[in-house]
Motif scaffolding. Structure first.
Motif, PDB file in Angstrom:
ATOM      1  N   ALA A 240       4.779 -10.009 -10.975  1.00 31.81           N
ATOM      2  CA  ALA A 240       5.080  -9.995  -9.539  1.00 31.81           C
ATOM      3  C   ALA A 240       4.355  -8.848  -8.840  1.00 31.81           C
ATOM      4  O   ALA A 240       3.793  -9.028  -7.748  1.00 31.81           O
ATOM      5  N   ASP A 241       4.339  -7.659  -9.454  1.00 34.38           N
ATOM      6  CA  ASP A 241       3.632  -6.526  -8.859  1.00 34.38           C
ATOM      7  C   ASP A 241       2.127  -6.754  -8.880  1.00 34.38           C
ATOM      8  O   ASP A 241       1.409  -6.368  -7.941  1.00 34.38           O
ATOM      9  N   ARG A 242       1.628  -7.378  -9.936  1.00 33.33           N
ATOM     10  CA  ARG A 242       0.191  -7.677  -9.994  1.00 33.33           C
ATOM     11  C   ARG A 242      -0.199  -8.625  -8.862  1.00 33.33           C
ATOM     12  O   ARG A 242      -1.251  -8.470  -8.234  1.00 33.33           O
ATOM     13  N   ALA A 243       0.663  -9.605  -8.596  1.00 34.53           N
ATOM     14  CA  ALA A 243       0.386 -10.550  -7.509  1.00 34.53           C
ATOM     15  C   ALA A 243       0.387  -9.847  -6.161  1.00 34.53           C
ATOM     16  O   ALA A 243      -0.476 -10.100  -5.307  1.00 34.53           O
ATOM     17  N   ARG A 244       1.355  -8.952  -5.935  1.00 39.97           N
ATOM     18  CA  ARG A 244       1.425  -8.224  -4.669  1.00 39.97           C
ATOM     19  C   ARG A 244       0.213  -7.306  -4.509  1.00 39.97           C
ATOM     20  O   ARG A 244      -0.356  -7.197  -3.410  1.00 39.97           O
ATOM     21  N   LEU A 245      -0.199  -6.654  -5.592  1.00 32.17           N
ATOM     22  CA  LEU A 245      -1.376  -5.778  -5.537  1.00 32.17           C
ATOM     23  C   LEU A 245      -2.640  -6.566  -5.216  1.00 32.17           C
ATOM     24  O   LEU A 245      -3.498  -6.110  -4.465  1.00 32.17           O
TER      25      LEU A 245
ATOM     26  N   GLN B  24       0.825  -1.204   0.000  1.00 29.49           N
ATOM     27  CA  GLN B  24       0.000   0.000   0.000  1.00 29.49           C
ATOM     28  C   GLN B  24       0.862   1.258   0.000  1.00 29.49           C
ATOM     29  O   GLN B  24       0.538   2.243  -0.679  1.00 29.49           O
ATOM     30  N   ALA B  25       1.969   1.231   0.719  1.00 30.32           N
ATOM     31  CA  ALA B  25       2.869   2.383   0.736  1.00 30.32           C
ATOM     32  C   ALA B  25       3.493   2.608  -0.642  1.00 30.32           C
ATOM     33  O   ALA B  25       3.738   3.752  -1.049  1.00 30.32           O
ATOM     34  N   SER B  26       3.740   1.527  -1.380  1.00 31.86           N
ATOM     35  CA  SER B  26       4.389   1.634  -2.682  1.00 31.86           C
ATOM     36  C   SER B  26       3.453   2.149  -3.764  1.00 31.86           C
ATOM     37  O   SER B  26       3.884   2.860  -4.681  1.00 31.86           O
ATOM     38  N   PHE B  27       2.152   1.791  -3.688  1.00 35.98           N
ATOM     39  CA  PHE B  27       1.254   2.078  -4.805  1.00 35.98           C
ATOM     40  C   PHE B  27       0.146   3.076  -4.479  1.00 35.98           C
ATOM     41  O   PHE B  27      -0.363   3.738  -5.390  1.00 35.98           O
TER      42      PHE B  27
END
Length: 322
Positions: free
Chosen positions: A263-268, A187-190
């Motif tokens: 990888a970013d899609r999975a984290r999101l 959440q902090a990243s996006f």
């Protein structure tokens, strides 16, 4: 043995979501059955990244224009292309048969087969719904990814003793639940530390995205919450959308993420408050399956892929009432 796999529906970009599913599913087929030769037919305006000595991808230019042109192409041009592959079997990944190709045919049934006929369909939709029934009668076999859809189809159609096997769709191991601290980092990243709803732009028609934005506006007005809406899409899917949002009241509460990594899609997905599926057209069940792998709730309309993945556990909203 050569197996032709037809993924061509209309060539419309509204079915871009299906190609992400196709890449995952077909890559697994190629790796699992190295003695079979696969020929994948794809629309020329899409990329299907499948590699292997037993895999060939053929890009086919699809027709644009009216219904008559599409019918002609589907009846004469597409069968000729399929026969040119010298295949011995045909898998219709679109769910629609191509009997003119003259091959034993197997149908991959998606959410389109769960739709009820309401009488409000367009002429093209009525034609496709009729083709759905014809395809099932002609098919040598039918398989699907959803136990819920299988139950509905067995109740609705006559099968004459034929079986309908379930296939497992491959979900990347990157999709897993995250600890609270990991979710905060995402959440902090996006989203500057804010909770958010997540949706995939490729899994919805343009008017369905408008429906989603109206629903988000209503949510913000009533709840007065700091929660945001994150819209992800592959390169080109979100093209032109920022300009259309210039007058949107809650534009500052949106995050448009174009062409992000898997990888970013999975984290999101794993850090989302909920995954929202506004699309009611046949498409990609992967977002719902990935959300389930991450233990994230899914909000979907009654006709969406989310219902087929979650069954009675899905949280549904009316399609015409945001």
């Amino acid at each position: 043995m050569i197996i032709a796999v037809n993924t061509i529906f209309t060539g419309s970009s509204s079915y871009a979501a299906s190609y992400r599913l196709y890449e995952r599913l077909f890559t697994e087929w190629v790796q699992r059955y190295p003695r079979l030769q696969f020929v994948f037919l794809v629309a020329a305006d899409f990329r299907l990244a499948i590699t292997g000595n037993n895999a060939t991808v053929i890009a086919v230019k699809t027709p644009s224009g009216n219904r008559i042109r599409f019918n002609w192409w589907n009846r004469y041009s597409l069968p000729r292309i399929i026969r040119a592959t010298n295949a011995e079997r045909l898998v219709a990944a679109t769910g629609f048969s191509c009997s003119a190709a003259g091959l034993p045919e197997f149908i991959l049934a998606g959410s389109f087969f769960s739709r009820e006929i309401t009488g409000t369909e367009s002429a093209l939709e009525r034609m496709l719904l009729h083709r759905r029934q014809v395809s099932l009668r002609r098919a040598r076999g039918v398989f699907t990814f959803s136990a819920t859809l299988k139950k509905r189809m067995l109740e609705r159609y006559e099968w004459s003793g034929r079986e309908m096997p379930l296939i497992a769709l491959p979900v990347s191991p990157q999709y897993r639940p995250l600890h609270f601290e990991e979710r905060q980092l995402v959440q902090a990243s996006f989203t500057n530390g804010c909770a958010y709803f997540l949706t995939d732009a490729a899994a919805a028609q343009p008017d369905e995205l408008v429906f989603l934005l109206k629903a988000f506006s209503a949510f913000k007005k009533r709840q007065r919450s700091a929660i945001r809406l994150v819209i992800v899409g592959d390169t080109g899917v979100l093209e032109g959308l920022p300009e259309k949002l210039d007058t949107y009241r809650f534009k500052s509460e949106l995050e448009l993420l174009n062409g992000i990594s898997e990888a970013d899609r999975a984290r999101l997905t794993a850090a989302a408050y909920a995954v929202v599926l506004p699309g009611g057209t046949p498409g990609n069940p992967l977002p719902a399956m990935e959300a389930r792998a991450c233990a994230v709730p899914v909000i979907c309309i009654a006709a969406s892929e989310g219902r087929l993945v979650y069954g009675e556990q899905a949280l549904e909203v009316p399609q015409d009432d945001y």
